[in-house]
Motif scaffolding. Structure first.
Motif, PDB file in Angstrom:
ATOM      1  N   PRO A   1      68.141  -9.824   8.501  1.00 61.44           N
ATOM      2  CA  PRO A   1      68.502  -9.636   9.707  1.00 61.44           C
ATOM      3  C   PRO A   1      67.341  -9.347  10.493  1.00 61.44           C
ATOM      4  O   PRO A   1      66.413  -8.968   9.991  1.00 61.44           O
ATOM      5  N   ARG A   2      67.043  -9.602  11.713  1.00 60.91           N
ATOM      6  CA  ARG A   2      65.741  -9.458  12.549  1.00 60.91           C
ATOM      7  C   ARG A   2      66.081  -7.979  12.960  1.00 60.91           C
ATOM      8  O   ARG A   2      66.382  -7.591  14.099  1.00 60.91           O
ATOM      9  N   GLN A   3      65.611  -7.028  12.033  1.00 57.37           N
ATOM     10  CA  GLN A   3      65.848  -5.666  12.162  1.00 57.37           C
ATOM     11  C   GLN A   3      64.661  -4.949  11.559  1.00 57.37           C
ATOM     12  O   GLN A   3      64.248  -5.314  10.556  1.00 57.37           O
ATOM     13  N   PRO A   4      64.229  -3.866  11.964  1.00 54.08           N
ATOM     14  CA  PRO A   4      62.961  -2.980  11.185  1.00 54.08           C
ATOM     15  C   PRO A   4      63.411  -2.608   9.715  1.00 54.08           C
ATOM     16  O   PRO A   4      62.312  -2.670   9.081  1.00 54.08           O
ATOM     17  N   GLU A   5      64.731  -2.475   9.562  1.00 55.59           N
ATOM     18  CA  GLU A   5      65.204  -2.167   8.175  1.00 55.59           C
ATOM     19  C   GLU A   5      64.974  -3.443   7.183  1.00 55.59           C
ATOM     20  O   GLU A   5      65.000  -2.921   6.050  1.00 55.59           O
TER      21      GLU A   5
ATOM     22  N   ALA B   1      62.196  -4.831   6.588  1.00 55.47           N
ATOM     23  CA  ALA B   1      61.042  -4.747   6.003  1.00 55.47           C
ATOM     24  C   ALA B   1      60.915  -4.214   4.472  1.00 55.47           C
ATOM     25  O   ALA B   1      60.148  -4.862   3.511  1.00 55.47           O
ATOM     26  N   ALA B   2      62.094  -3.312   4.113  1.00 57.43           N
ATOM     27  CA  ALA B   2      62.193  -3.139   2.833  1.00 57.43           C
ATOM     28  C   ALA B   2      62.576  -3.983   1.689  1.00 57.43           C
ATOM     29  O   ALA B   2      61.895  -4.259   0.764  1.00 57.43           O
ATOM     30  N   PRO B   3      63.639  -4.755   1.909  1.00 53.74           N
ATOM     31  CA  PRO B   3      63.883  -6.042   1.262  1.00 53.74           C
ATOM     32  C   PRO B   3      62.884  -6.988   1.139  1.00 53.74           C
ATOM     33  O   PRO B   3      62.446  -7.706   0.036  1.00 53.74           O
ATOM     34  N   ALA B   4      61.914  -7.089   2.285  1.00 61.70           N
ATOM     35  CA  ALA B   4      61.043  -8.204   2.227  1.00 61.70           C
ATOM     36  C   ALA B   4      59.536  -7.691   1.147  1.00 61.70           C
ATOM     37  O   ALA B   4      59.285  -8.391   0.385  1.00 61.70           O
ATOM     38  N   ARG B   5      59.867  -6.275   1.310  1.00 64.92           N
ATOM     39  CA  ARG B   5      58.537  -5.812   0.486  1.00 64.92           C
ATOM     40  C   ARG B   5      59.029  -5.878  -1.160  1.00 64.92           C
ATOM     41  O   ARG B   5      58.223  -6.246  -1.983  1.00 64.92           O
ATOM     42  N   ARG B   6      60.441  -5.725  -1.249  1.00 66.41           N
ATOM     43  CA  ARG B   6      60.942  -5.805  -2.641  1.00 66.41           C
ATOM     44  C   ARG B   6      60.784  -7.391  -3.217  1.00 66.41           C
ATOM     45  O   ARG B   6      60.647  -7.406  -4.367  1.00 66.41           O
ATOM     46  N   LEU B   7      60.902  -8.422  -2.364  1.00 66.99           N
ATOM     47  CA  LEU B   7      60.774  -9.759  -2.583  1.00 66.99           C
ATOM     48  C   LEU B   7      59.529 -10.064  -2.911  1.00 66.99           C
ATOM     49  O   LEU B   7      59.300 -10.756  -3.907  1.00 66.99           O
ATOM     50  N   VAL B   8      58.522  -9.465  -2.233  1.00 67.34           N
ATOM     51  CA  VAL B   8      56.979  -9.672  -2.464  1.00 67.34           C
ATOM     52  C   VAL B   8      56.643  -9.311  -3.801  1.00 67.34           C
ATOM     53  O   VAL B   8      55.890  -9.843  -4.673  1.00 67.34           O
ATOM     54  N   ARG B   9      57.011  -8.058  -4.040  1.00 67.31           N
ATOM     55  CA  ARG B   9      56.816  -7.347  -5.442  1.00 67.31           C
ATOM     56  C   ARG B   9      57.379  -8.004  -6.577  1.00 67.31           C
ATOM     57  O   ARG B   9      56.962  -8.260  -7.417  1.00 67.31           O
TER      58      ARG B   9
ATOM     59  N   VAL C   1      60.437  -8.910  14.022  1.00 68.48           N
ATOM     60  CA  VAL C   1      61.372  -8.258  14.808  1.00 68.48           C
ATOM     61  C   VAL C   1      61.296  -7.935  16.197  1.00 68.48           C
ATOM     62  O   VAL C   1      62.145  -8.051  17.137  1.00 68.48           O
ATOM     63  N   GLN C   2      60.032  -7.809  16.541  1.00 66.48           N
ATOM     64  CA  GLN C   2      59.737  -7.512  17.973  1.00 66.48           C
ATOM     65  C   GLN C   2      59.632  -8.669  19.046  1.00 66.48           C
ATOM     66  O   GLN C   2      60.043  -8.659  20.035  1.00 66.48           O
ATOM     67  N   HIS C   3      59.222  -9.944  18.234  1.00 67.29           N
ATOM     68  CA  HIS C   3      59.047 -10.865  19.203  1.00 67.29           C
ATOM     69  C   HIS C   3      60.021 -12.119  18.985  1.00 67.29           C
ATOM     70  O   HIS C   3      59.842 -13.000  19.955  1.00 67.29           O
ATOM     71  N   ALA C   4      60.633 -12.229  17.988  1.00 69.49           N
ATOM     72  CA  ALA C   4      61.515 -13.496  17.884  1.00 69.49           C
ATOM     73  C   ALA C   4      62.758 -13.255  18.705  1.00 69.49           C
ATOM     74  O   ALA C   4      62.905 -12.293  19.468  1.00 69.49           O
TER      75      ALA C   4
ATOM     76  N   LEU D   1      54.051  -8.613   9.019  1.00 67.17           N
ATOM     77  CA  LEU D   1      54.698  -9.792   9.765  1.00 67.17           C
ATOM     78  C   LEU D   1      56.127  -9.534  10.067  1.00 67.17           C
ATOM     79  O   LEU D   1      56.385 -10.113  11.217  1.00 67.17           O
ATOM     80  N   VAL D   2      57.021  -8.730   9.325  1.00 67.38           N
ATOM     81  CA  VAL D   2      58.301  -8.568   9.525  1.00 67.38           C
ATOM     82  C   VAL D   2      58.432  -7.665  10.948  1.00 67.38           C
ATOM     83  O   VAL D   2      59.058  -8.130  11.917  1.00 67.38           O
ATOM     84  N   ALA D   3      57.583  -6.853  11.098  1.00 66.17           N
ATOM     85  CA  ALA D   3      57.409  -6.016  12.414  1.00 66.17           C
ATOM     86  C   ALA D   3      57.373  -6.980  13.517  1.00 66.17           C
ATOM     87  O   ALA D   3      57.938  -6.721  14.615  1.00 66.17           O
TER      88      ALA D   3
END
Length: 136
Positions: free
Chosen positions: A21-25, A27-35, A62-65, A57-59
């Motif tokens: 989802p295009r939400q600030p939250e 960022a956490a699953p995106a970090r888990r995916l990278v790790r 979220v702000q511009h999309a 990049l997620v932030a």
């Protein structure tokens, strides 16, 4: 929430991606995916910088999309290289600008520039992909 997908690449290295989802939250699953990708590829030394980069990049997405979702993609284009991308539905390319001392934001791309070997954006028919690459 959908599970990350893995697909084979011509190089034989898998790529990881997840629609979030295009939400600030997100960022956490995106970090888990990278790790998780870095751990699978035994590139653990890139995981923390990659997690910081994907957060920025997620932030920005979220702000511009424009739509309700974004897509995070983590690829391994070479033996010791990781490429992190965030796809959104805005065609406006990212702009790195120097924030003023009182500005609360505007430092994200400066951080990406500092941590990554390189970064950029690619136009897509429906939006863009902003990417950053790390080398081990």
């Amino acid at each position: 929430m959908p599970q990350p997908t893995t697909r084979a690449r011509r190089t034989g290295h898998p790529g990881y991606s997840e629609t979030l989802p295009r939400q600030p939250e997100s960022a956490a699953p995106a970090r888990r995916l990278v790790r998780a990708a870095c751990a699978a590829w035994r590139l653990d030394d890139l995981a923390e910088d990659g997690a910081l980069i994907v957060s920025e990049l997620v932030a920005n997405a979220v702000q511009h999309a424009r739509r309700d979702s974004i897509r995070v993609v983590v690829e391994r284009p070479g033996t010791a290289r990781v490429r992190i991308g965030v796809v959104d539905f805005s065609k406006t390319p990212p702009v790195r600008k120097a924030p003023g001392p009182e500005d609360e934001g505007g430092r994200g791309l400066a951080l990406v520039t500092e941590l990554a070997e390189g970064w950029g954006s690619e136009p897509l028919p429906w939006g863009k992909r902003v990417w950053a690459e790390l080398h081990g």
